[in-house]
Motif scaffolding. Structure first.
Motif, PDB file in Angstrom:
ATOM      1  N   ALA A 148     -11.784 -19.604 -10.991  1.00 56.40           N
ATOM      2  CA  ALA A 148     -11.819 -18.448 -11.889  1.00 56.40           C
ATOM      3  C   ALA A 148     -13.223 -18.224 -12.440  1.00 56.40           C
ATOM      4  CB  ALA A 148     -10.818 -18.644 -13.028  1.00 56.40           C
ATOM      5  N   GLY A 149     -13.936 -19.306 -12.767  1.00 59.88           N
ATOM      6  CA  GLY A 149     -15.305 -19.190 -13.264  1.00 59.88           C
ATOM      7  C   GLY A 149     -16.250 -18.620 -12.224  1.00 59.88           C
ATOM      8  N   LEU A 150     -16.064 -19.034 -10.970  1.00 62.55           N
ATOM      9  CA  LEU A 150     -16.887 -18.475  -9.889  1.00 62.55           C
ATOM     10  C   LEU A 150     -16.646 -16.975  -9.740  1.00 62.55           C
ATOM     11  CD1 LEU A 150     -16.588 -21.237  -7.141  1.00 62.55           C
ATOM     12  CD2 LEU A 150     -18.656 -20.568  -8.386  1.00 62.55           C
ATOM     13  N   ILE A 151     -15.389 -16.588  -9.793  1.00 65.64           N
ATOM     14  CA  ILE A 151     -15.060 -15.161  -9.658  1.00 65.64           C
ATOM     15  C   ILE A 151     -15.645 -14.375 -10.831  1.00 65.64           C
ATOM     16  CG2 ILE A 151     -13.176 -13.473  -9.661  1.00 65.64           C
ATOM     17  CD1 ILE A 151     -11.486 -15.643  -8.207  1.00 65.64           C
ATOM     18  N   TRP A 152     -15.454 -14.872 -12.041  1.00 61.72           N
ATOM     19  CA  TRP A 152     -15.967 -14.162 -13.215  1.00 61.72           C
ATOM     20  C   TRP A 152     -17.493 -14.093 -13.195  1.00 61.72           C
ATOM     21  CZ3 TRP A 152     -17.833 -16.162 -18.284  1.00 61.72           C
ATOM     22  CH2 TRP A 152     -17.981 -15.137 -19.222  1.00 61.72           C
ATOM     23  N   GLY A 153     -18.142 -15.211 -12.846  1.00 62.37           N
ATOM     24  CA  GLY A 153     -19.603 -15.262 -12.825  1.00 62.37           C
ATOM     25  C   GLY A 153     -20.215 -14.320 -11.802  1.00 62.37           C
ATOM     26  N   GLU A 154     -19.534 -14.142 -10.675  1.00 58.56           N
ATOM     27  CA  GLU A 154     -20.057 -13.274  -9.618  1.00 58.56           C
ATOM     28  C   GLU A 154     -19.688 -11.807  -9.818  1.00 58.56           C
ATOM     29  OE1 GLU A 154     -22.176 -13.959  -7.225  1.00 58.56           O
ATOM     30  OE2 GLU A 154     -22.282 -16.074  -7.783  1.00 58.56           O
ATOM     31  N   ALA A 155     -18.520 -11.533 -10.366  1.00 60.73           N
ATOM     32  CA  ALA A 155     -18.031 -10.147 -10.420  1.00 60.73           C
ATOM     33  C   ALA A 155     -18.279  -9.442 -11.751  1.00 60.73           C
ATOM     34  CB  ALA A 155     -16.526 -10.130 -10.118  1.00 60.73           C
ATOM     35  N   ALA A 156     -18.556 -10.186 -12.796  1.00 66.09           N
ATOM     36  CA  ALA A 156     -18.702  -9.565 -14.119  1.00 66.09           C
ATOM     37  C   ALA A 156     -19.963  -8.709 -14.195  1.00 66.09           C
ATOM     38  CB  ALA A 156     -18.742 -10.636 -15.197  1.00 66.09           C
ATOM     39  N   PRO A 157     -19.855  -7.552 -14.834  1.00 69.05           N
ATOM     40  CA  PRO A 157     -21.057  -6.726 -15.018  1.00 69.05           C
ATOM     41  C   PRO A 157     -22.008  -7.380 -16.008  1.00 69.05           C
ATOM     42  CG  PRO A 157     -19.202  -5.769 -16.200  1.00 69.05           C
ATOM     43  CD  PRO A 157     -18.665  -6.947 -15.429  1.00 69.05           C
ATOM     44  N   ARG A 158     -23.287  -7.145 -15.809  1.00 67.98           N
ATOM     45  CA  ARG A 158     -24.311  -7.717 -16.688  1.00 67.98           C
ATOM     46  C   ARG A 158     -25.220  -6.605 -17.194  1.00 67.98           C
ATOM     47  NH1 ARG A 158     -25.017 -13.591 -15.340  1.00 67.98           N
ATOM     48  NH2 ARG A 158     -23.458 -14.019 -13.757  1.00 67.98           N
ATOM     49  N   ALA A 159     -25.591  -6.729 -18.432  1.00 69.06           N
ATOM     50  CA  ALA A 159     -26.522  -5.754 -19.010  1.00 69.06           C
ATOM     51  C   ALA A 159     -27.901  -5.938 -18.386  1.00 69.06           C
ATOM     52  CB  ALA A 159     -26.600  -5.959 -20.517  1.00 69.06           C
ATOM     53  N   VAL A 160     -28.666  -4.863 -18.348  1.00 63.13           N
ATOM     54  CA  VAL A 160     -30.020  -4.909 -17.805  1.00 63.13           C
ATOM     55  C   VAL A 160     -31.000  -5.052 -18.960  1.00 63.13           C
ATOM     56  CG1 VAL A 160     -31.756  -3.668 -16.468  1.00 63.13           C
ATOM     57  CG2 VAL A 160     -29.346  -3.498 -15.831  1.00 63.13           C
ATOM     58  N   LEU A 161     -31.887  -6.021 -18.814  1.00 61.67           N
ATOM     59  CA  LEU A 161     -32.908  -6.288 -19.822  1.00 61.67           C
ATOM     60  C   LEU A 161     -34.283  -5.890 -19.296  1.00 61.67           C
ATOM     61  CD1 LEU A 161     -31.797  -9.856 -20.957  1.00 61.67           C
ATOM     62  CD2 LEU A 161     -31.248  -7.691 -22.056  1.00 61.67           C
TER      63      LEU A 161
ATOM     64  N   LEU B 104     -12.939  -8.344 -17.875  1.00 64.70           N
ATOM     65  CA  LEU B 104     -12.718  -9.040 -16.606  1.00 64.70           C
ATOM     66  C   LEU B 104     -12.299 -10.481 -16.853  1.00 64.70           C
ATOM     67  CD1 LEU B 104     -12.757  -8.877 -13.528  1.00 64.70           C
ATOM     68  CD2 LEU B 104     -15.168  -9.553 -13.611  1.00 64.70           C
ATOM     69  N   PHE B 105     -12.884 -11.122 -17.839  1.00 66.85           N
ATOM     70  CA  PHE B 105     -12.474 -12.482 -18.191  1.00 66.85           C
ATOM     71  C   PHE B 105     -10.998 -12.508 -18.558  1.00 66.85           C
ATOM     72  CE2 PHE B 105     -11.748 -16.151 -20.810  1.00 66.85           C
ATOM     73  CZ  PHE B 105     -12.561 -17.137 -20.281  1.00 66.85           C
ATOM     74  N   CYS B 106     -10.570 -11.534 -19.368  1.00 65.44           N
ATOM     75  CA  CYS B 106      -9.159 -11.465 -19.790  1.00 65.44           C
ATOM     76  C   CYS B 106      -8.229 -11.279 -18.595  1.00 65.44           C
ATOM     77  CB  CYS B 106      -8.956 -10.333 -20.788  1.00 65.44           C
ATOM     78  SG  CYS B 106      -9.729 -10.613 -22.382  1.00 65.44           S
ATOM     79  N   VAL B 107      -8.606 -10.399 -17.673  1.00 70.08           N
ATOM     80  CA  VAL B 107      -7.763 -10.143 -16.500  1.00 70.08           C
ATOM     81  C   VAL B 107      -7.659 -11.392 -15.627  1.00 70.08           C
ATOM     82  CG1 VAL B 107      -7.624  -8.828 -14.344  1.00 70.08           C
ATOM     83  CG2 VAL B 107      -8.142  -7.654 -16.484  1.00 70.08           C
ATOM     84  N   ILE B 108      -8.799 -12.026 -15.348  1.00 72.69           N
ATOM     85  CA  ILE B 108      -8.790 -13.237 -14.518  1.00 72.69           C
ATOM     86  C   ILE B 108      -7.997 -14.344 -15.209  1.00 72.69           C
ATOM     87  CG2 ILE B 108     -10.235 -15.049 -13.511  1.00 72.69           C
ATOM     88  CD1 ILE B 108     -12.426 -12.875 -13.187  1.00 72.69           C
TER      89      ILE B 108
ATOM     90  N   LEU C 192     -10.191 -16.538 -24.689  1.00 78.27           N
ATOM     91  CA  LEU C 192      -9.856 -17.884 -24.202  1.00 78.27           C
ATOM     92  C   LEU C 192      -8.363 -18.176 -24.331  1.00 78.27           C
ATOM     93  CD1 LEU C 192     -12.868 -19.850 -25.697  1.00 78.27           C
ATOM     94  CD2 LEU C 192     -12.424 -19.445 -23.268  1.00 78.27           C
ATOM     95  N   ALA C 193      -7.667 -17.451 -25.186  1.00 78.66           N
ATOM     96  CA  ALA C 193      -6.231 -17.678 -25.397  1.00 78.66           C
ATOM     97  C   ALA C 193      -5.372 -17.052 -24.305  1.00 78.66           C
ATOM     98  CB  ALA C 193      -5.812 -17.128 -26.755  1.00 78.66           C
ATOM     99  N   PHE C 194      -5.924 -16.163 -23.479  1.00 79.16           N
ATOM    100  CA  PHE C 194      -5.116 -15.474 -22.485  1.00 79.16           C
ATOM    101  C   PHE C 194      -4.486 -16.425 -21.480  1.00 79.16           C
ATOM    102  CE2 PHE C 194      -6.575 -11.732 -24.340  1.00 79.16           C
ATOM    103  CZ  PHE C 194      -5.994 -10.637 -23.746  1.00 79.16           C
ATOM    104  N   TRP C 195      -5.251 -17.349 -20.945  1.00 78.70           N
ATOM    105  CA  TRP C 195      -4.734 -18.260 -19.923  1.00 78.70           C
ATOM    106  C   TRP C 195      -3.586 -19.101 -20.476  1.00 78.70           C
ATOM    107  CZ3 TRP C 195      -8.491 -20.616 -15.892  1.00 78.70           C
ATOM    108  CH2 TRP C 195      -7.792 -21.367 -14.946  1.00 78.70           C
TER     109      TRP C 195
END
Length: 194
Positions: free
Chosen positions: A37-50, A74-78, A158-161
């Motif tokens: 789940a962490g791999l999926i979230w880390g790869e698929a989550a949108p990131r702000a541009v700095l 996305l974290f909540c869904v996963i 964090l409570a979703f899972w």
């Protein structure tokens, strides 16, 4: 003449072993699922541009970006999907055929494992791209654009899972108990003699 055997002594040890093994398996399985789940979230989550404004300092390019909300959503869904998987698979293989003590241990293991899985997911997802972010922040020229590191803004996610895992267990237990009880007679009709 043989040595007398104490009744019930041998029956308790395997039951306790099954309870401990079910608990450990539930925690380990959920933690392993947390890695995926962490791999999926880390790869698929949108990131702000700095944008780099000085050495070691960057600011958001778009102050009204929805990347932070998208990453949390996305974290909540996963986590919800992982909770459903943990609950269904755990109930089916660890709880459905176990005795009452082993069932309770497996349920506790599934819920505590879900907490561990969510924390593993948070940690691993945050690690993906973190070294690149730190490198860009430290060594980029002024004006360079790069993605922000991934963080979870709403810690309540964090409570979703564990919540979804617990819901599956409660619904499955209720369905099992409801099937085992005889149907109640309809009001106004006499109960047939047995």
């Amino acid at each position: 003449m043989g040595v007398p055997v104490q009744p019930g002594r041998h029956g308790r040890r395997p039951a306790a072993f099954r309870a401990i093994a079910g608990f450990a398996l539930a925690v380990a399985g959920s933690s392993a699922l947390g890695l995926v789940a962490g791999l999926i979230w880390g790869e698929a989550a949108p990131r702000a541009v700095l944008q780099e404004i000085a050495t070691g300092t960057a600011e958001l390019v778009n102050e009204e970006t929805s990347a932070f909300i998208g990453a949390d959503a996305l974290f909540c869904v996963i986590a919800a999907v992982a909770g459903l998987i943990t609950g269904v698979v755990g109930y089916r293989f660890l709880m459905a055929r176990a005795g009452s003590g082993a069932r309770a241990a497996a349920a506790a293991g599934l819920i505590l494992g879900a907490v561990a899985g969510a924390l593993v997911m948070l940690w691993l997802g945050g690690q993906i791209g973190l070294s690149g972010y730190n490198h860009q922040l430290a060594f980029s020229a002024d004006g360079t654009l790069f993605p922000a590191s991934l963080t979870l803004g709403a810690k309540s996610a964090l409570a979703f899972w564990p919540m979804f895992t617990a819901i599956v267990i409660v619904v499955a237990e209720w369905g099992t108990r409801h099937q085992d009880s005889p149907p109640e007679p309809l009001p106004g009709y006499a109960q047939p003699p047995e």
